[in-house]
Design an enzyme around this catalytic site. Structure first.
Site, PDB file in Angstrom:
ATOM      1  N   HIS A  48       0.857  -1.183   0.000  1.00  0.00           N
ATOM      2  CA  HIS A  48       0.000   0.000   0.000  1.00  0.00           C
ATOM      3  C   HIS A  48       0.896   1.235   0.000  1.00  0.00           C
ATOM      4  O   HIS A  48       2.029   1.200   0.501  1.00  0.00           O
ATOM      5  CB  HIS A  48      -0.895   0.019   1.233  1.00  0.00           C
ATOM      6  CG  HIS A  48      -1.950  -1.033   1.228  1.00  0.00           C
ATOM      7  ND1 HIS A  48      -3.022  -0.985   2.077  1.00  0.00           N
ATOM      8  CD2 HIS A  48      -2.114  -2.154   0.489  1.00  0.00           C
ATOM      9  CE1 HIS A  48      -3.802  -2.033   1.869  1.00  0.00           C
ATOM     10  NE2 HIS A  48      -3.258  -2.760   0.908  1.00  0.00           N
ATOM     11  N   GLU A  50       0.960   3.883   1.777  1.00  0.00           N
ATOM     12  CA  GLU A  50       1.430   4.303   3.098  1.00  0.00           C
ATOM     13  C   GLU A  50       2.614   3.462   3.557  1.00  0.00           C
ATOM     14  O   GLU A  50       3.618   3.987   4.056  1.00  0.00           O
ATOM     15  CB  GLU A  50       0.307   4.175   4.143  1.00  0.00           C
ATOM     16  CG  GLU A  50      -0.926   4.975   3.849  1.00  0.00           C
ATOM     17  CD  GLU A  50      -1.991   4.147   3.126  1.00  0.00           C
ATOM     18  OE1 GLU A  50      -1.679   3.495   2.105  1.00  0.00           O
ATOM     19  OE2 GLU A  50      -3.147   4.161   3.575  1.00  0.00           O
TER      20      GLU A  50
END
Length: 144
Positions: A48, A50
């Site tokens: 992801h 992040e």
């Protein structure tokens, strides 16, 4: 947020869900790391935006604790990413679009609200929300 949106647009161009993230040093006013989703390209369910941005920043500064740094992301982080944000000791989390189905901050698991959460960043939601939500809508509409 514009830098995170650029990462999200680049992710969409690669066929990834358009989510982008940047780690910022607010004192020096510089972006230390930037990433868009790469789950498909890397065949990695943890890739992801992040997580990738946090990994880059930690590698750059040589420390797994990103104390004093901020994370800007276009979509409310999922529970996995919220836990990584906590472990990294991110100072502030800024996110764009809410994610009622998969979010882990203000929806779903609400990771930072648990008494066992080690660290809770300051949270600022809805930054660039319309642009972030529009990217997601267009992307998913194109898949139908």
């Amino acid at each position: 947020m514009e830098a995170a949106l650029e990462q999200a647009r680049a992710a969409a161009a690669r066929g990834e869900v358009p989510v982008g993230a940047v780690v910022v040093d607010p004192v020096r006013r510089v972006i230390l790391a930037a990433a868009g989703n790469r789950t498909e390209a890397d065949h990695d369910p943890t890739a992801h935006a992040e997580i990738l941005a946090i990994r880059q920043a930690a590698s750059l500064i040589g420390n797994p604790r990103l104390t004093g740094l901020d994370l800007w992301v276009t979509l409310e982080p999922c529970a996995m990413c919220a836990q990584a944000i906590s472990f990294a000791r991110i100072r502030r989390l800024y996110y764009g679009a809410a994610d009622p189905k998969g979010g882990g901050v203000d929806h779903g698991a609400r990771v930072f609200a648990h008494p066992t959460c080690h660290h809770r960043p300051e949270i600022f939601a809805g930054i660039g929300e319309t642009a972030a939500a529009d990217l997601l809508k267009v992307f998913f509409k194109s898949l139908r």
